[in-house]
Motif scaffolding. Structure first.
Motif, PDB file in Angstrom:
ATOM      1  N   VAL A 216       0.828  -1.201   0.000  1.00  0.00           N
ATOM      2  CA  VAL A 216       0.000   0.000   0.000  1.00  0.00           C
ATOM      3  C   VAL A 216       0.870   1.262   0.000  1.00  0.00           C
ATOM      4  CG1 VAL A 216      -1.673   1.306   1.376  1.00  0.00           C
ATOM      5  CG2 VAL A 216      -1.941  -1.150   1.107  1.00  0.00           C
ATOM      6  N   GLY A 217       1.972   1.233   0.715  1.00  0.00           N
ATOM      7  CA  GLY A 217       2.784   2.432   0.919  1.00  0.00           C
ATOM      8  C   GLY A 217       3.455   2.954  -0.334  1.00  0.00           C
ATOM      9  N   TYR A 218       4.104   2.093  -1.082  1.00  0.00           N
ATOM     10  CA  TYR A 218       4.807   2.567  -2.273  1.00  0.00           C
ATOM     11  C   TYR A 218       3.852   3.144  -3.327  1.00  0.00           C
ATOM     12  CZ  TYR A 218       9.473   1.102  -0.862  1.00  0.00           C
ATOM     13  OH  TYR A 218      10.683   0.987  -0.218  1.00  0.00           O
ATOM     14  N   PRO A 219       2.783   2.445  -3.701  1.00  0.00           N
ATOM     15  CA  PRO A 219       1.868   3.059  -4.676  1.00  0.00           C
ATOM     16  C   PRO A 219       1.236   4.357  -4.156  1.00  0.00           C
ATOM     17  CG  PRO A 219       1.417   0.724  -4.492  1.00  0.00           C
ATOM     18  CD  PRO A 219       2.392   1.055  -3.420  1.00  0.00           C
ATOM     19  N   LEU A 220       0.911   4.398  -2.870  1.00  0.00           N
ATOM     20  CA  LEU A 220       0.337   5.612  -2.307  1.00  0.00           C
ATOM     21  C   LEU A 220       1.339   6.762  -2.365  1.00  0.00           C
ATOM     22  CD1 LEU A 220      -1.999   6.987  -0.767  1.00  0.00           C
ATOM     23  CD2 LEU A 220      -0.923   6.196   1.331  1.00  0.00           C
ATOM     24  N   GLY A 221       2.571   6.511  -1.960  1.00  0.00           N
ATOM     25  CA  GLY A 221       3.597   7.550  -1.983  1.00  0.00           C
ATOM     26  C   GLY A 221       3.887   8.053  -3.388  1.00  0.00           C
ATOM     27  N   PHE A 222       4.041   7.133  -4.334  1.00  0.00           N
ATOM     28  CA  PHE A 222       4.310   7.550  -5.707  1.00  0.00           C
ATOM     29  C   PHE A 222       3.095   8.227  -6.328  1.00  0.00           C
ATOM     30  CE2 PHE A 222       7.786   4.341  -5.551  1.00  0.00           C
ATOM     31  CZ  PHE A 222       8.816   5.236  -5.776  1.00  0.00           C
ATOM     32  N   GLY A 223       1.901   7.785  -5.966  1.00  0.00           N
ATOM     33  CA  GLY A 223       0.686   8.448  -6.439  1.00  0.00           C
ATOM     34  C   GLY A 223       0.602   9.888  -5.946  1.00  0.00           C
ATOM     35  N   LEU A 224       0.967  10.111  -4.698  1.00  0.00           N
ATOM     36  CA  LEU A 224       0.990  11.478  -4.174  1.00  0.00           C
ATOM     37  C   LEU A 224       2.042  12.320  -4.883  1.00  0.00           C
ATOM     38  CD1 LEU A 224       0.540  10.679  -0.388  1.00  0.00           C
ATOM     39  CD2 LEU A 224      -1.073  11.913  -1.834  1.00  0.00           C
ATOM     40  N   LEU A 225       3.197  11.750  -5.191  1.00  0.00           N
ATOM     41  CA  LEU A 225       4.224  12.498  -5.925  1.00  0.00           C
ATOM     42  C   LEU A 225       3.752  12.846  -7.337  1.00  0.00           C
ATOM     43  CD1 LEU A 225       7.546  10.714  -4.929  1.00  0.00           C
ATOM     44  CD2 LEU A 225       6.616  12.856  -4.058  1.00  0.00           C
ATOM     45  N   ILE A 226       3.089  11.910  -7.999  1.00  0.00           N
ATOM     46  CA  ILE A 226       2.538  12.189  -9.330  1.00  0.00           C
ATOM     47  C   ILE A 226       1.473  13.267  -9.235  1.00  0.00           C
ATOM     48  CG2 ILE A 226       1.161  11.206 -11.216  1.00  0.00           C
ATOM     49  CD1 ILE A 226       2.712   8.565 -10.694  1.00  0.00           C
ATOM     50  N   GLY A 227       0.645  13.197  -8.199  1.00  0.00           N
ATOM     51  CA  GLY A 227      -0.355  14.245  -7.980  1.00  0.00           C
ATOM     52  C   GLY A 227       0.285  15.603  -7.758  1.00  0.00           C
ATOM     53  N   ALA A 228       1.412  15.639  -7.065  1.00  0.00           N
ATOM     54  CA  ALA A 228       2.125  16.903  -6.842  1.00  0.00           C
ATOM     55  C   ALA A 228       2.631  17.475  -8.156  1.00  0.00           C
ATOM     56  CB  ALA A 228       3.284  16.697  -5.870  1.00  0.00           C
ATOM     57  N   VAL A 229       3.137  16.616  -9.025  1.00  0.00           N
ATOM     58  CA  VAL A 229       3.620  17.084 -10.328  1.00  0.00           C
ATOM     59  C   VAL A 229       2.465  17.664 -11.139  1.00  0.00           C
ATOM     60  CG1 VAL A 229       4.559  16.324 -12.539  1.00  0.00           C
ATOM     61  CG2 VAL A 229       5.590  15.538 -10.416  1.00  0.00           C
ATOM     62  N   LEU A 230       1.349  16.966 -11.156  1.00  0.00           N
ATOM     63  CA  LEU A 230       0.207  17.431 -11.943  1.00  0.00           C
ATOM     64  C   LEU A 230      -0.461  18.656 -11.316  1.00  0.00           C
ATOM     65  CD1 LEU A 230      -1.315  13.994 -12.961  1.00  0.00           C
ATOM     66  CD2 LEU A 230       0.166  15.507 -14.293  1.00  0.00           C
ATOM     67  N   ALA A 231      -0.461  18.752 -10.009  1.00  0.00           N
ATOM     68  CA  ALA A 231      -1.057  19.917  -9.345  1.00  0.00           C
ATOM     69  C   ALA A 231      -0.200  21.159  -9.533  1.00  0.00           C
ATOM     70  CB  ALA A 231      -1.238  19.638  -7.856  1.00  0.00           C
ATOM     71  N   GLY A 232       1.068  20.987  -9.793  1.00  0.00           N
ATOM     72  CA  GLY A 232       1.965  22.121  -9.978  1.00  0.00           C
ATOM     73  C   GLY A 232       1.986  22.650 -11.395  1.00  0.00           C
ATOM     74  N   ARG A 233       1.294  21.993 -12.308  1.00  0.00           N
ATOM     75  CA  ARG A 233       1.288  22.418 -13.714  1.00  0.00           C
ATOM     76  C   ARG A 233       0.170  23.411 -13.968  1.00  0.00           C
ATOM     77  NH1 ARG A 233       3.518  18.893 -17.789  1.00  0.00           N
ATOM     78  NH2 ARG A 233       1.855  19.691 -19.075  1.00  0.00           N
ATOM     79  N   ARG A 234       0.395  24.301 -14.901  1.00  0.00           N
ATOM     80  CA  ARG A 234      -0.658  25.205 -15.346  1.00  0.00           C
ATOM     81  C   ARG A 234      -1.474  24.504 -16.413  1.00  0.00           C
ATOM     82  NH1 ARG A 234       2.418  30.924 -16.256  1.00  0.00           N
ATOM     83  NH2 ARG A 234       3.091  31.210 -14.125  1.00  0.00           N
ATOM     84  N   SER A 235      -2.718  24.913 -16.577  1.00  0.00           N
ATOM     85  CA  SER A 235      -3.546  24.312 -17.617  1.00  0.00           C
ATOM     86  C   SER A 235      -3.107  24.826 -18.978  1.00  0.00           C
ATOM     87  CB  SER A 235      -5.022  24.631 -17.375  1.00  0.00           C
ATOM     88  OG  SER A 235      -5.241  26.015 -17.558  1.00  0.00           O
ATOM     89  N   ALA A 236      -3.379  24.072 -20.017  1.00  0.00           N
ATOM     90  CA  ALA A 236      -2.965  24.443 -21.375  1.00  0.00           C
ATOM     91  C   ALA A 236      -3.727  25.664 -21.868  1.00  0.00           C
ATOM     92  CB  ALA A 236      -3.173  23.265 -22.317  1.00  0.00           C
ATOM     93  N   SER A 237      -4.912  25.917 -21.338  1.00  0.00           N
ATOM     94  CA  SER A 237      -5.699  27.073 -21.769  1.00  0.00           C
ATOM     95  C   SER A 237      -5.246  28.368 -21.110  1.00  0.00           C
ATOM     96  CB  SER A 237      -7.179  26.825 -21.468  1.00  0.00           C
ATOM     97  OG  SER A 237      -7.356  26.691 -20.071  1.00  0.00           O
ATOM     98  N   ASP A 238      -4.362  28.274 -20.137  1.00  0.00           N
ATOM     99  CA  ASP A 238      -3.847  29.456 -19.449  1.00  0.00           C
ATOM    100  C   ASP A 238      -2.922  30.211 -20.402  1.00  0.00           C
ATOM    101  OD1 ASP A 238      -3.044  31.346 -17.648  1.00  0.00           O
ATOM    102  OD2 ASP A 238      -1.854  29.975 -16.402  1.00  0.00           O
ATOM    103  N   PRO A 239      -3.199  31.508 -20.674  1.00  0.00           N
ATOM    104  CA  PRO A 239      -2.353  32.240 -21.607  1.00  0.00           C
ATOM    105  C   PRO A 239      -0.914  32.389 -21.123  1.00  0.00           C
ATOM    106  CG  PRO A 239      -4.023  33.686 -20.658  1.00  0.00           C
ATOM    107  CD  PRO A 239      -4.283  32.301 -20.171  1.00  0.00           C
ATOM    108  N   GLY A 240      -0.692  32.393 -19.834  1.00  0.00           N
ATOM    109  CA  GLY A 240       0.664  32.511 -19.308  1.00  0.00           C
ATOM    110  C   GLY A 240       1.448  31.223 -19.421  1.00  0.00           C
ATOM    111  N   CYS A 241       0.762  30.132 -19.689  1.00  0.00           N
ATOM    112  CA  CYS A 241       1.417  28.830 -19.767  1.00  0.00           C
ATOM    113  C   CYS A 241       2.379  28.770 -20.947  1.00  0.00           C
ATOM    114  CB  CYS A 241       0.370  27.731 -19.875  1.00  0.00           C
ATOM    115  SG  CYS A 241       1.048  26.077 -19.984  1.00  0.00           S
ATOM    116  N   GLN A 242       1.932  29.255 -22.104  1.00  0.00           N
ATOM    117  CA  GLN A 242       2.794  29.201 -23.278  1.00  0.00           C
ATOM    118  C   GLN A 242       3.994  30.123 -23.101  1.00  0.00           C
ATOM    119  OE1 GLN A 242       0.943  30.257 -26.984  1.00  0.00           O
ATOM    120  NE2 GLN A 242       2.227  28.828 -28.093  1.00  0.00           N
ATOM    121  N   GLU A 243       3.782  31.273 -22.479  1.00  0.00           N
ATOM    122  CA  GLU A 243       4.892  32.180 -22.239  1.00  0.00           C
ATOM    123  C   GLU A 243       5.908  31.567 -21.288  1.00  0.00           C
ATOM    124  OE1 GLU A 243       3.281  35.806 -20.845  1.00  0.00           O
ATOM    125  OE2 GLU A 243       2.034  36.091 -22.613  1.00  0.00           O
TER     126      GLU A 243
END
Length: 145
Positions: free
Chosen positions: A93-120
């Protein structure tokens, strides 16, 4: 032989523990660089993985001495089986949970593609991608001679 096994067990698991501790320190010190949701997910993921790594280290150090202890001679096989099952559950349970949280952190830190500042942010002001598109515009405006 027990001492050598213990040293090898620590030596094998120590790099993972060091990386996770450094990751936790960096996530705490450089918190201004990440959005709050990504920061929380990153810390949670690193803490979960650190707990699993420390538990794996503890289990490997404990299991080295189990065959020679009096605990196994007094009907301890069922106890050891239960501990091994609990530890396996923690790992499963621990390893998938930990890596899932890390993947969630990566995705939560990204801007959406529709954000005009994202391309800049990706292209930057002086990037080569921007200069290529500008050179195409300039080339299309020039009359052919």
């Amino acid at each position: 032989m027990d001492t050598l096994s213990a040293i090898l067990s620590v030596a094998v698991k120590l790099p993972s523990i060091v990386v996770l501790v450094i990751g936790l320190v960096l996530a705490t010190v450089r918190r201004d660089r990440l959005p709050r949701s990504a920061r929380v997910l990153l810390r949670a993921g690193v803490v979960v993985l650190l707990v699993v790594a420390l538990a794996a280290l503890a289990w490997s150090l404990i299991s080295i001495n189990l065959p020679t202890s009096d605990w196994i001679r007094e009907g301890g096989y069922q106890r050891i089986s239960m501990l091994a099952l609990l530890f396996d559950g923690l790992i499963s349970v621990g390893y998938p949970l930990g890596f899932g949280l890390l993947i969630g952190a990566v995705l939560a830190g990204r801007r959406s593609a529709s954000d005009p500042g994202c391309q800049e942010a990706w292209l930057g002001s002086g990037s080569s991608a921007g200069s290529v598109s500008e050179s195409r515009r300039v080339a299309s405006r020039q009359p052919s001679a």
